[in-house]
Design a protein around this motif. Structure first.
Motif, mmCIF file in Angstrom:
data_model
loop_
_atom_site.group_PDB
_atom_site.id
_atom_site.type_symbol
_atom_site.label_atom_id
_atom_site.label_comp_id
_atom_site.label_asym_id
_atom_site.label_seq_id
_atom_site.Cartn_x
_atom_site.Cartn_y
_atom_site.Cartn_z
ATOM 1 N N THR A 26 64.127 -25.369 -3.078
ATOM 2 C CA THR A 26 63.901 -24.108 -2.353
ATOM 3 C C THR A 26 62.868 -23.246 -3.060
ATOM 4 O O THR A 26 61.972 -22.667 -2.429
ATOM 5 N N LEU A 27 62.988 -23.140 -4.392
ATOM 6 C CA LEU A 27 62.029 -22.358 -5.163
ATOM 7 C C LEU A 27 60.624 -22.937 -5.040
ATOM 8 O O LEU A 27 59.633 -22.186 -4.931
ATOM 9 N N PHE A 28 60.526 -24.260 -5.066
ATOM 10 C CA PHE A 28 59.206 -24.891 -4.907
ATOM 11 C C PHE A 28 58.618 -24.562 -3.539
ATOM 12 O O PHE A 28 57.427 -24.230 -3.412
ATOM 13 N N THR A 29 59.439 -24.649 -2.499
ATOM 14 C CA THR A 29 58.961 -24.378 -1.143
ATOM 15 C C THR A 29 58.496 -22.927 -1.001
ATOM 16 O O THR A 29 57.450 -22.644 -0.389
ATOM 17 N N ILE A 30 59.276 -22.006 -1.577
ATOM 18 C CA ILE A 30 58.911 -20.587 -1.512
ATOM 19 C C ILE A 30 57.557 -20.345 -2.183
ATOM 20 O O ILE A 30 56.663 -19.697 -1.619
ATOM 21 N N THR A 31 57.403 -20.866 -3.386
ATOM 22 C CA THR A 31 56.153 -20.633 -4.125
ATOM 23 C C THR A 31 54.970 -21.317 -3.459
ATOM 24 O O THR A 31 53.846 -20.805 -3.465
ATOM 25 N N HIS A 32 55.216 -22.499 -2.875
ATOM 26 C CA HIS A 32 54.110 -23.253 -2.283
ATOM 27 C C HIS A 32 53.575 -22.593 -1.005
ATOM 28 O O HIS A 32 52.352 -22.540 -0.801
ATOM 29 N N PHE A 33 54.478 -22.086 -0.174
ATOM 30 C CA PHE A 33 54.051 -21.580 1.136
ATOM 31 C C PHE A 33 53.880 -20.061 1.180
ATOM 32 O O PHE A 33 53.090 -19.556 1.988
ATOM 33 N N LEU A 34 54.597 -19.340 0.351
ATOM 34 C CA LEU A 34 54.542 -17.880 0.444
ATOM 35 C C LEU A 34 53.574 -17.240 -0.541
ATOM 36 O O LEU A 34 53.045 -16.160 -0.267
ATOM 37 N N PHE A 35 53.358 -17.897 -1.688
ATOM 38 C CA PHE A 35 52.509 -17.277 -2.706
ATOM 39 C C PHE A 35 51.093 -17.844 -2.611
ATOM 40 O O PHE A 35 50.674 -18.693 -3.391
ATOM 41 N N SER A 36 50.366 -17.363 -1.633
ATOM 42 C CA SER A 36 48.980 -17.803 -1.421
ATOM 43 C C SER A 36 48.031 -16.866 -2.163
ATOM 44 O O SER A 36 48.427 -15.790 -2.614
ATOM 45 N N PRO A 37 46.746 -17.236 -2.274
ATOM 46 C CA PRO A 37 45.774 -16.344 -2.937
ATOM 47 C C PRO A 37 45.670 -14.979 -2.270
ATOM 48 O O PRO A 37 45.366 -13.984 -2.931
ATOM 49 N N ASP A 38 45.963 -14.924 -0.955
ATOM 50 C CA ASP A 38 45.871 -13.642 -0.251
ATOM 51 C C ASP A 38 46.968 -12.676 -0.679
ATOM 52 O O ASP A 38 46.774 -11.449 -0.635
ATOM 53 N N THR A 39 48.095 -13.207 -1.065
ATOM 54 C CA THR A 39 49.215 -12.341 -1.450
ATOM 55 C C THR A 39 49.339 -12.177 -2.956
ATOM 56 O O THR A 39 50.155 -11.372 -3.427
ATOM 57 N N ALA A 40 48.574 -12.963 -3.736
ATOM 58 C CA ALA A 40 48.694 -12.918 -5.194
ATOM 59 C C ALA A 40 48.152 -11.610 -5.750
ATOM 60 O O ALA A 40 47.173 -11.047 -5.229
ATOM 61 N N ILE A 41 48.786 -11.128 -6.814
ATOM 62 C CA ILE A 41 48.347 -9.879 -7.447
ATOM 63 C C ILE A 41 47.060 -10.098 -8.225
ATOM 64 O O ILE A 41 46.115 -9.307 -8.130
ATOM 65 N N THR A 42 46.987 -11.161 -8.990
ATOM 66 C CA THR A 42 45.780 -11.470 -9.775
ATOM 67 C C THR A 42 45.444 -12.947 -9.606
ATOM 68 O O THR A 42 45.720 -13.773 -10.482
ATOM 69 N N PRO A 43 44.878 -13.347 -8.467
ATOM 70 C CA PRO A 43 44.560 -14.761 -8.239
ATOM 71 C C PRO A 43 43.473 -15.264 -9.186
ATOM 72 O O PRO A 43 42.656 -14.482 -9.686
ATOM 73 N N ILE A 44 43.470 -16.572 -9.417
ATOM 74 C CA ILE A 44 42.458 -17.200 -10.263
ATOM 75 C C ILE A 44 41.250 -17.548 -9.398
ATOM 76 O O ILE A 44 41.392 -18.183 -8.353
ATOM 77 N N PRO A 45 40.058 -17.146 -9.801
ATOM 78 C CA PRO A 45 38.867 -17.434 -8.977
ATOM 79 C C PRO A 45 38.461 -18.896 -9.077
ATOM 80 O O PRO A 45 38.812 -19.607 -10.023
ATOM 81 N N SER A 46 37.710 -19.331 -8.087
ATOM 82 C CA SER A 46 37.136 -20.670 -8.112
ATOM 83 C C SER A 46 35.940 -20.673 -9.067
ATOM 84 O O SER A 46 35.220 -19.656 -9.164
#
Length: 377
Positions: free
Chosen positions: A139-159
């Motif tokens: 469940t934790l893996f599914t939550i992080t995989h689908f809900l925590f996208s770069p759009d919602t991240a506080i400090t995403p890592i750039p390409s």
């Protein structure tokens, strides 16, 4: 390497081998997750933009401190608490880090590592609890995989750093699984070694007379059967010696059982001393009676060993005053041999009985002597 082993062995003292392995595994996981946090994630945050990634950097420092506290908990013998802290800390760290930098960095893949080692981390884990824990990790893996996208991240890592970090996460997950599997393999090897040593020790106990250290009657019967089978394929002489401590009951009554036991130990030591070949077998047959199996030894050789045994015991000069003022402990010796194999003959039992009859004749004819009877007598 030795210092690292000492570090992950904190708290293992005075525990069973199984518990020691569990403690070491718990410590190893805590140390490796600490290293996996520092390299490459903390290093990247610090070098690339510490100000931007300050919050996740500090959070990881707290998680690292909690990982290291697992070693302290094990050192203080709080083993169940240490495992719970390790599991909760890892799950929370993966969830929080993905919340900060998004799932594109691949940090959530460590849930697979955690699921892979879960069963090894806990002893006697019930099936229902195990599946509940697996479902929680899934469940934790599914939550992080689908809900925590770069759009919602506080400090995403750039390409392209996020792609590099994802590749590093994959490599780290596979590397950690490989390292843990190596640890498991080493632990299994160690457990097998300890089990074999215990089995060997128990076998030795079951085959050894505890007083004299000689083999017991069970080993004698097995040895005679083995020799008889060998002779059916390769006929050679075989001899058996039976010997008995003369007037041992009188000795025991006069000097006590402790002295009697010491006397038997001395006779056993003499018996081992007159045998030189690894194939020769000395046995405590029962009470004050001993037996010797001599593969490849004919009548002359067996008589010689029997006489050496008789003389060596007499030379111990162990007083036995109930027999006479100047009397010493002696042994009577019966010897039997055969130099041909006949599958229709009485077998090894008959050879042993012949030696026993020879012993009886030695005792009835005055004791402290060697008497020979042939296999066919």
């Amino acid at each position: 390497m030795l210092n690292i082993k000492r570090l992950w062995s904190l708290g293992v003292q005075k525990n069973s081998p199984r518990t020691r392995r569990q403690i070491q595994l718990c410590n190893q996981i805590a140390l490796l997750f600490t290293l996996a946090t520092v390299f490459p994630y903390q290093l990247f945050y610090f070098i690339y933009d510490y100000t931007l990634y300050h919050d996740v950097f500090v959070a990881n420092l707290i998680f690292i401190i909690v990982y290291l506290s697992v070693l302290l908990l094990n050192h203080k013998r709080r083993y169940a608490t240490a495992k719970k802290v390790l599991l909760v800390n890892t799950c929370c760290q993966l969830l929080l880090v993905n919340y900060y930098i998004s799932s594109e960095a691949g940090v959530h893949l460590y849930y697979f590592t955690l699921a892979g080692i879960l069963l090894f981390l806990y002893q006697n884990l019930r099936t229902l609890v195990y599946f509940v824990l697996l479902a929680t990790l899934g469940t934790l893996f599914t939550i992080t995989h689908f809900l925590f996208s770069p759009d919602t991240a506080i400090t995403p890592i750039p390409s392209p750093w996020v792609e590099i970090m994802y590749a590093g996460s994959v490599a780290a997950v596979l590397g950690l699984l490989g390292v843990f599997l190596m640890f498991f393999r080493n632990q299994i090897n160690q457990a097998e070694k300890e089990l074999n040593e215990k089995n060997d020790y128990l076998k030795m106990l079951s085959n050894t007379d505890p007083l004299t250290g000689l083999a017991n009657r069970r080993v004698l019967d097995e040895a005679l059967d083995t020799e008889w089978y060998r002779l059916s394929r390769n006929p050679t002489p075989l001899s058996v010696i039976m010997c008995d401590v003369d007037h041992f009951k009188l000795f025991n009554d006069r000097y006590g059982h402790n002295s009697g036991d010491h006397c038997l130990k001395q006779v056993a030591a003499v018996l081992k001393g007159v045998l030189f070949r690894p194939s020769d077998l000395a046995v405590r047959y029962g009470g004050e009676e001993f037996a010797v199996v001599l593969p490849g030894t004919d009548e002359a050789g067996a008589r010689h060993i029997g006489e050496r045994l008789r003389e060596a015991v007499e030379c111990l000069n162990i007083p036995n005053e109930d027999v006479g003022a100047d009397a010493y402990v002696t042994v009577s010796v019966g010897v039997s041999s055969f130099d041909h194999f006949n599958c229709h003959s009485g077998g090894p039992v008959r050879l042993l009985n012949s030696a026993d009859k020879a012993l009886y004749r030695a005792k009835s004819s005055g004791r402290n002597k060697v008497v020979f009877l042939g296999y066919d007598s």
